[in-house]
Design a protein around this motif. Structure first.
Motif, short mmCIF file in Angstrom:
data_model
loop_
_atom_site.label_atom_id
_atom_site.label_comp_id
_atom_site.label_asym_id
_atom_site.label_seq_id
_atom_site.Cartn_x
_atom_site.Cartn_y
_atom_site.Cartn_z
N PHE A 199 45.84 -24.98 -4.83
CA PHE A 199 47.19 -25.28 -5.30
C PHE A 199 47.12 -25.75 -6.76
N PHE A 200 48.05 -25.24 -7.55
CA PHE A 200 48.13 -25.62 -8.97
C PHE A 200 49.58 -25.93 -9.33
N SER A 201 49.77 -26.88 -10.23
CA SER A 201 51.12 -27.16 -10.70
C SER A 201 51.10 -27.78 -12.09
N ILE A 202 52.13 -27.47 -12.87
CA ILE A 202 52.38 -28.14 -14.14
C ILE A 202 53.77 -28.77 -14.04
N MET A 203 53.82 -30.07 -14.26
CA MET A 203 55.08 -30.81 -14.16
C MET A 203 55.46 -31.40 -15.51
N GLU A 204 56.74 -31.39 -15.81
CA GLU A 204 57.23 -31.98 -17.05
C GLU A 204 58.06 -33.21 -16.71
N PHE A 205 57.71 -34.33 -17.31
CA PHE A 205 58.40 -35.60 -17.10
C PHE A 205 59.15 -36.00 -18.38
N LYS A 206 60.18 -36.78 -18.19
CA LYS A 206 60.93 -37.28 -19.35
C LYS A 206 61.30 -38.73 -19.12
N LYS A 207 60.85 -39.61 -20.02
CA LYS A 207 61.15 -41.03 -19.95
C LYS A 207 61.80 -41.46 -21.26
N ASN A 208 63.11 -41.75 -21.21
CA ASN A 208 63.83 -42.18 -22.42
C ASN A 208 63.60 -41.22 -23.59
N ASN A 209 63.84 -39.94 -23.35
CA ASN A 209 63.69 -38.88 -24.35
C ASN A 209 62.24 -38.58 -24.72
N HIS A 210 61.29 -39.26 -24.08
CA HIS A 210 59.88 -38.97 -24.30
C HIS A 210 59.39 -38.03 -23.20
N LYS A 211 58.86 -36.87 -23.60
CA LYS A 211 58.41 -35.87 -22.64
C LYS A 211 56.89 -35.81 -22.58
N PHE A 212 56.36 -35.55 -21.39
CA PHE A 212 54.92 -35.33 -21.25
C PHE A 212 54.67 -34.45 -20.03
N LEU A 213 53.49 -33.82 -20.02
CA LEU A 213 53.12 -32.90 -18.94
C LEU A 213 52.06 -33.52 -18.03
N VAL A 214 52.13 -33.17 -16.75
CA VAL A 214 51.13 -33.57 -15.78
C VAL A 214 50.65 -32.31 -15.05
N ASN A 215 49.34 -32.13 -15.02
CA ASN A 215 48.73 -30.97 -14.35
C ASN A 215 48.08 -31.41 -13.04
N LEU A 216 48.31 -30.64 -11.99
CA LEU A 216 47.74 -30.95 -10.67
C LEU A 216 46.92 -29.76 -10.19
N ASN A 217 45.70 -30.03 -9.75
CA ASN A 217 44.79 -28.98 -9.28
C ASN A 217 44.14 -29.46 -7.99
N LEU A 218 44.44 -28.76 -6.88
CA LEU A 218 43.91 -29.12 -5.57
C LEU A 218 43.17 -27.92 -4.99
N SER A 219 42.02 -28.17 -4.36
CA SER A 219 41.25 -27.06 -3.82
C SER A 219 40.43 -27.46 -2.60
N PHE A 220 40.39 -26.54 -1.62
CA PHE A 220 39.52 -26.68 -0.45
C PHE A 220 38.22 -25.89 -0.60
N THR A 221 38.06 -25.18 -1.71
CA THR A 221 36.98 -24.18 -1.81
C THR A 221 35.89 -24.53 -2.81
N ASN A 222 35.91 -25.76 -3.33
CA ASN A 222 34.90 -26.15 -4.31
C ASN A 222 33.63 -26.64 -3.62
N VAL A 223 32.52 -25.99 -3.86
CA VAL A 223 31.25 -26.41 -3.27
C VAL A 223 30.84 -27.79 -3.81
N PHE A 224 31.14 -28.03 -5.09
CA PHE A 224 30.81 -29.31 -5.71
C PHE A 224 32.07 -30.17 -5.79
N GLU A 225 32.01 -31.35 -5.19
CA GLU A 225 33.16 -32.24 -5.13
C GLU A 225 33.51 -32.80 -6.51
N LYS A 226 34.79 -32.82 -6.79
CA LYS A 226 35.28 -33.46 -8.01
C LYS A 226 36.63 -34.10 -7.69
N ARG A 227 36.73 -35.38 -7.98
CA ARG A 227 38.01 -36.06 -7.76
C ARG A 227 38.22 -37.07 -8.87
#
Length: 337
Positions: free
Chosen positions: A224-252
């Motif tokens: 699963f992948f997602s890019i989200m855009e947030f806005k706080k008092n006219n200030h914008k920023f992006l948040v990226n989310l990456n989830l996977s069940f298929t990674n042999v090497f764990e990363k969190r």
């Protein structure tokens, strides 16, 4: 006091062991559909004994029988697709609810459950134990205090290998790999969704994609992948989310770029490093040493305190609606205008 458990798999047994230490005078019951007698501790099989005798609890053979014991507290630890259904049933029965993550349902259903709990003066808690992690508490404080300026962008990665999770069972038959049981990478790895909602609330735009790679045996999304855009008092920023069940090497880990620094939190090593954007040098480094079970133990203590004080838990169904709403937005897999 009667305490009922719905489901005694790995997470159910972990909670049961902790609950027995915290609610020492309670009488314990369990409604179980499977007859598995594996004693599981820290995701490892210790023994194969009679589960009811080992944990000194009585077994209910049906939900009807479970309702008859009139539980003061119900711990809902069965497959994800049953969480909302059983929460509704036992809220109507007048039971406080501990609901293991995730609580899946549309926003109206979640709100109705929250209203039922309120009308009956019942407490609830959704099991997001990472909220008790000292690294999460510190990060939330840094964001709120704007110590390093405004958030510019953030990345949340939980890359894991589903076949390695419960080596004592066939992973392809477990709830995480089965759509009918509420599985999939997005719902099963929902802790990252909760952290995003906790840190930043809800986005005003997002685009997301879930898919089945075919690398492992499952009938639902394994990435699963997602890019989200947030806005706080006219200030914008992006948040990226990456989830996977298929990674042999764990990363969190998650990384948050502020105006003045970069925060990197490794949730496997339980470590935070903060780097200056100008010098690239570490300005703060924290290693958090604790047993993982402390997070689960602390959440049960928090739940008991809420019941005793009659004050709503900060992880109640009502207070967790931002997470539920964000999950539903992400699950739609489309651009939200």
């Amino acid at each position: 006091m009667n305490i009922l458990f719905l489901g005694l798999g790995s997470i159910g047994q972990r909670h049961l062991i902790n609950v027995k230490k915290i609610f020492k005078k309670a009488k314990f019951y369990a409604f179980r559909k499977k007859n598995s007698n594996l004693i599981i501790k820290n995701v490892k099989v210790k023994k194969k004994l009679n589960l009811s005798k080992y944990y000194k609890l009585e077994t209910c053979k049906s939900l009807k029988e479970a309702k008859k014991i009139k539980p003061s507290i119900t711990f809902i630890c069965n497959p994800s697709s049953f969480h909302l259904r059983d929460a509704k049933i036992f809220a109507q029965e007048g039971s406080h609810l501990f609901i293991e993550k995730p609580l899946l349902g549309n926003n109206i259903e979640i709100k109705k459950l929250a209203n039922t709990l309120k009308s009956k003066s019942l407490n609830s808690m959704v099991g997001f134990q990472l909220r008790f992690h000292p690294a999460i508490i510190l990060t939330k404080k840094i964001i709120n205090e704007k110590k390093y300026g405004k958030v510019k962008t953030a990345y949340f990665d939980n890359l894991t290998h589903l076949p390695s999770h419960h080596p004592y069972e066939d992973y392809s038959k477990g709830y995480a790999a089965r759509k009918s049981l509420g599985g999939g990478s997005l719902s099963s790895l929902i802790h990252e969704v909760d952290l995003i909602a906790y840190f930043f609330s809800k986005p005003y735009k997002l685009i997301s994609k879930k898919y089945n790679s075919g690398v492992i045996k499952c009938d639902t999304d394994d990435n699963f992948f997602s890019i989200m855009e947030f806005k706080k008092n006219n200030h914008k920023f992006l948040v990226n989310l990456n989830l996977s069940f298929t990674n042999v090497f764990e990363k969190r880990e998650f990384r948050i770029l502020f105006e003045k620094s970069l925060l990197v939190c490794d949730l496997i090593k339980n470590k935070i490093n903060i780097y200056s954007n100008k010098t690239k040098k570490i300005v703060l480094s924290k290693n958090f040493k604790f047993q993982r079970n402390k997070l689960f133990f602390d959440e049960i203590k928090s739940f008991k305190k809420s019941i005793k004080s009659k004050k709503e838990n900060f992880l109640s169904v009502k207070n967790n609606q931002d997470t539920s709403q964000l999950f539903n937005l992400l699950n739609n897999s489309k651009l939200i205008n």
